[in-house]
Design an enzyme around this catalytic site. Structure first.
Site, PDB file in Angstrom:
ATOM      1  N   GLU A  56       9.963 -18.330 -32.644  1.00  0.00           N
ATOM      2  CA  GLU A  56      10.915 -17.458 -33.336  1.00  0.00           C
ATOM      3  C   GLU A  56      12.092 -17.099 -32.449  1.00  0.00           C
ATOM      4  O   GLU A  56      11.921 -16.823 -31.253  1.00  0.00           O
ATOM      5  CB  GLU A  56      10.198 -16.157 -33.740  1.00  0.00           C
ATOM      6  CG  GLU A  56       9.089 -16.396 -34.739  1.00  0.00           C
ATOM      7  CD  GLU A  56       8.099 -15.244 -34.835  1.00  0.00           C
ATOM      8  OE1 GLU A  56       7.571 -15.019 -35.931  1.00  0.00           O
ATOM      9  OE2 GLU A  56       7.856 -14.573 -33.804  1.00  0.00           O
ATOM     10  N   ASP A 227       1.548 -10.463 -38.165  1.00  0.00           N
ATOM     11  CA  ASP A 227       2.980 -10.561 -37.873  1.00  0.00           C
ATOM     12  C   ASP A 227       3.574 -11.922 -38.250  1.00  0.00           C
ATOM     13  O   ASP A 227       4.600 -12.314 -37.722  1.00  0.00           O
ATOM     14  CB  ASP A 227       3.243 -10.248 -36.391  1.00  0.00           C
ATOM     15  CG  ASP A 227       2.503 -11.193 -35.446  1.00  0.00           C
ATOM     16  OD1 ASP A 227       1.738 -12.054 -35.935  1.00  0.00           O
ATOM     17  OD2 ASP A 227       2.692 -11.083 -34.227  1.00  0.00           O
TER      18      ASP A 227
END
Ligand code: NAD
Length: 340
Positions: A56, A227
């Protein structure tokens, strides 16, 4: 010159400042930045998913600084002797666009996640909370425990992990900390009587680590392990009866535990509570959940904090990662002069 902080340098900084003071100061700094939330550029992070994990990119900026972090999450990594989460981050000044800091962010992510968890709990947990249950005693866990003592005075930790070796490691690392540590044989045993529950597990699937019936009224839940899409920890029935707080709703709807409530899930953004624009806990009976996924602003705060502290204490190395030609139009001549 770009200041570089590698992992030994960050460890040196932590040694000089002290882990708990670092966590407290970082929580305060992050809270001050959250209070200025509308002044930051925000976007859901850019994620590249694979069958085994995710990479990410997490940028944010205000009128002074631009920051970003590259971070991964690979729950299967420890079985191969690798960390689940690693990261590197960078800070650039907006006035010139020049990079000013490149930092390791594997340890710094654990620190900033713990500081953010404690910052949220300061606002959301019942006043006088004394005991925390910690489910998952992996890489994040000691920092979580120490942040809750540093910021909320939590002295008693009841902990459980499905991996006995991870529990032994946690106990060993915190043996001299003065925390009261109670090893538990199940999630149910760990959460019994706890005022705060932290879930910090890693599994790339939809799990119910914390079942609804285990959670009593008044408890604050700090859920950091759910998450990613398809990676959750909390019972949807628990979500349905709790007051839920998130970092950045557009990102958490995709990645957080609230994904199990559907794409229109509602929750309160934490910054609004900090800025006095929304209500946090309304009574001692509320169950509050911080559905944490990690947001770029927390990395911004951590990088700014490290940049200031490292310069104050003379830690890190200045590296010529940006050319410094006398004539800024003569990059070619500058490189020739370096012997290329
Ligand atoms: P880790 O792999 O080092 O530790 C995770 C631990 O959870 C392991 O010891 C594992 O045995 C345990 N576990 C897995 N399933 C369990 C279960 N059902 N019950 C009890 N224990 C269980 O990972 P880490 O670096 O400590 O990270 C923990 C989680 O936090 C990960 O999911 C990671 O993605 C997430 N994380 C979130 C943030 C955030 O900002 N919210 C930041 C960093 C990490």
């Amino acid at each position: 010159m770009v200041l570089t902080i590698d992992t030994p340098a960050l460890a040196g900084l932590l040694g000089r400042v002290g882990v708990e003071r670092f966590l407290r100061e970082l929580a305060d700094r992050t809270e001050a930045d959250f209070a200025k939330w509308p002044t930051f550029e925000k976007s859901a992070r850019l994620a590249a998913h694979s069958n085994v994990g995710v990479l990410e990119l997490m940028p944010t900026s205000n009128e002074e600084w631009f920051s970003f972090k590259l971070v991964n999450g690979h729950p299967g990594n420890p079985a191969a002797g690798l960390l689940t989460v690693t990261a590197i981050g960078m800070l650039a000044d907006v006035a010139t666009g020049y990079p000013r800091l490149i930092s390791e962010m594997t340890v710094l992510t654990a620190l900033r996640t713990a500081a953010t968890s404690a910052m949220a709990a300061r606002r959301l947990a019942s006043p006088g909370a004394k005991t925390m249950a910690l489910i998952g005693t992996g890489a994040q866990s000691e920092y979580q425990a120490l942040a809750f003592r540093a910021c909320l005075g939590i002295n008693s930790i009841r902990y459980f992990d499905t991996d006995a070796a991870a529990m032994a490691k946690f106990a060993r690392n915190l043996a001299a900390s003065g925390l009261e540590l109670t090893a538990c044989s199940s999630v149910a045993a760990a959460v019994a009587g706890a005022d705060i529950i932290t879930t910090a597990t890693a599994a790339k699937r939809t799990q119910v680590v914390l079942a609804d019936e285990l959670v009593a009224a008044g408890v604050h839940i700090n859920a950091i392990g759910g998450d990613c899409p398809g990676k959750t920890e909390l019972d949807p029935k628990l979500l349905a009866r709790a007051r839920i707080f998130v970092e950045y709703l557009p990102q958490t709807r995709i990645e957080g535990d609230i994904q199990s409530l559907g794409p229109e899930a509602e929750a309160t953004e934490l910054w609004a509570v900090i800025a006095g624009r929304a209500t946090g806990r309304t009574s001692r009976q509320d169950i509050t959940i911080f559905d944490s996924v990690g947001f770029a602003l927390e990395d911004y705060s951590a990088l700014r904090y490290v940049y200031d502290k490292a310069r104050e204490l003379g830690i890190g190395r200045l590296l010529p990662l940006v050319p410094e030609p006398k004539d800024p139009k003569d990059l070619y001549g500058y490189v020739l002069g370096l012997g290329a």
